[in-house]
Motif scaffolding. Structure first.
Motif: not given
Length: 403
Positions: A380-385, A398-400
């Motif tokens: 997901d966009k903005g999800e921390e990885l 994540a930026d998308g």
């Protein structure tokens, strides 16, 4: 009545023989005494010639076998008998004979028959059975001797017994050995000796003599007393050919008084010789046993384990060293094989390890909880990885999905 005959008026043979048969038939049954000769048994009939003991005359006698067997063994050639017979004249042959109805021995024959009947009675009671005979002791403490006073039988027994075993002891009972008082005195002496606890054997001895002289030793009362005695009894009556009834009931029968001495005591010389033989035999047996044991011991000592015990230890030590070296070699080879296998396994693990993949420039993307992302669509966009690299981790947002 005389028969009237003349040359002009003879009578035929049959008339004469019939007349003779009639005269003989009028004799009836008679008792005849004589001596038996030509005794012959054929089937169930006995034939003999009865001879007059004084005149040279004889007559033929025939009768059933049972008649003669009832008279006992005394009916034999040479015996004197009394025959109850019926005169018989055989007309066809003109021969005269006697048909025996009863036979009785007389004199010595009658005496023998009476003794034979007594033997049969005693035998039927079991007094002659071998299982009743008691063995004599090897060396009696004291011997009871019943004999006549200063008789040859007494001297024979005492002298021969002492010659064989000088230490033998006797208790001598002198009694009458013939005549009307013999039986009573012998029985009294037997009772005294049988009651003595020191008496181990009783010997009844008498020298030879006529059959009438030996009659006391066939007396029924004496025979039964000997059979009832608790002490073994030896009969030594007369000579070898004499056989009173006492011989049959006694525990041991000796042919003569001298033979009785030989039977009741051993010969000291023979026993010493037997002791020497047994001693020599024992020595030979022991020597043979010792020799066998020495041979076995020598064979055991000659074995390598006993002949050179240090050599056996050295051999065992060498075997132990060989087993140790073999164990070391086996263990070293096993360790080498295990090391090679471990190296191969480690190489395979390294080749298959994700770290090896990372070393080649790849990375693993995970969420903070450690979940591995396998598709971009899962992000997901903005999800921390978390990005895992070969030498560390990098956090990213994540930026998308990329175009």
């Amino acid at each position: 009545m005389a028969m009237e005959t003349s040359p002009e008026s003879p009578v035929p043979v049959r008339t004469v023989l019939n007349a003779v048969a009639g005269w003989i038939g009028r004799l009836g049954r008679i008792w005849v005494e004589g001596q038996i000769t030509e005794l012959n048994r054929r089937g169930g009939t006995v034939y003999l010639t009865l001879r007059d003991p004084v005149a040279a005359m004889s007559v033929r006698v025939a009768g059933p076998r049972s008649v003669f067997e009832a008279a006992g063994p005394a009916v034999a050639d040479g015996a004197r008998v009394v025959v109850h017979a019926k005169p018989d004249f055989w007309v066809n042959r003109g021969t005269f004979s006697l048909a025996a109805l009863e036979v009785r021995p007389v004199g010595t024959g009658e005496l023998l028959a009476r003794l034979e009947r007594l033997k049969q009675v005693l035998a039927a009671e079991g007094l002659f059975r071998p299982e009743r005979k008691r063995p004599l002791p090897f060396l009696p403490r004291r011997i009871g001797l019943i004999c006549g006073r200063d008789s040859d039988a007494e001297h024979d027994v005492l002298n021969n017994a002492r010659r064989r075993w000088p230490a033998v002891r006797f208790t001598v009972e002198n009694t009458a050995v013939q005549g009307p008082h013999a039986v009573g005195e012998i029985m009294a002496a037997l009772r005294r000796l049988d009651a003595d606890p020191e008496i181990d054997v009783i010997v009844i001895a008498r020298g030879g003599g006529a059959m009438e002289d030996l009659l006391p030793f066939s007396d029924e009362a004496l025979v039964r007393a000997v059979a009832a005695a608790r002490t073994p009894v030896v009969s030594a009556i007369g000579h070898e050919q004499d056989s009173p009834i006492l011989d049959l009931v006694a525990d041991v029968r000796a042919s003569t008084p001298t033979d009785a001495a030989k039977k009741v005591v051993p010969d000291v010389r023979e026993e010493l010789q037997r002791v020497r033989q047994l001693r020599d035999r024992g020595r030979r047996c022991m020597a043979g046993r010792v020799e066998r044991e020495l041979a076995w011991l020598e064979a055991m000592r000659s074995r390598p384990a006993l002949a050179d015990p240090v050599r056996e230890i050295e051999r065992q030590h060498e075997q132990l060293l060989a087993l140790r070296d073999r164990a070391r070699r086996c263990l070293s080879a096993a360790l080498d094989r295990a090391g090679d296998h471990l190296a191969h396994t480690r190489a395979r693990l390294r080749a298959l390890s994700p770290a090896a993949t990372l070393d080649r420039g790849y990375a693993i993307v995970q969420r903070p909880d450690g979940t591995v992302l396998r598709s971009a669509e899962e992000v997901d966009k903005g999800e921390e990885l978390v990005i895992r690299l070969a030498d560390g981790r990098v956090r990213a947002v994540a930026d998308g999905p990329a175009d």
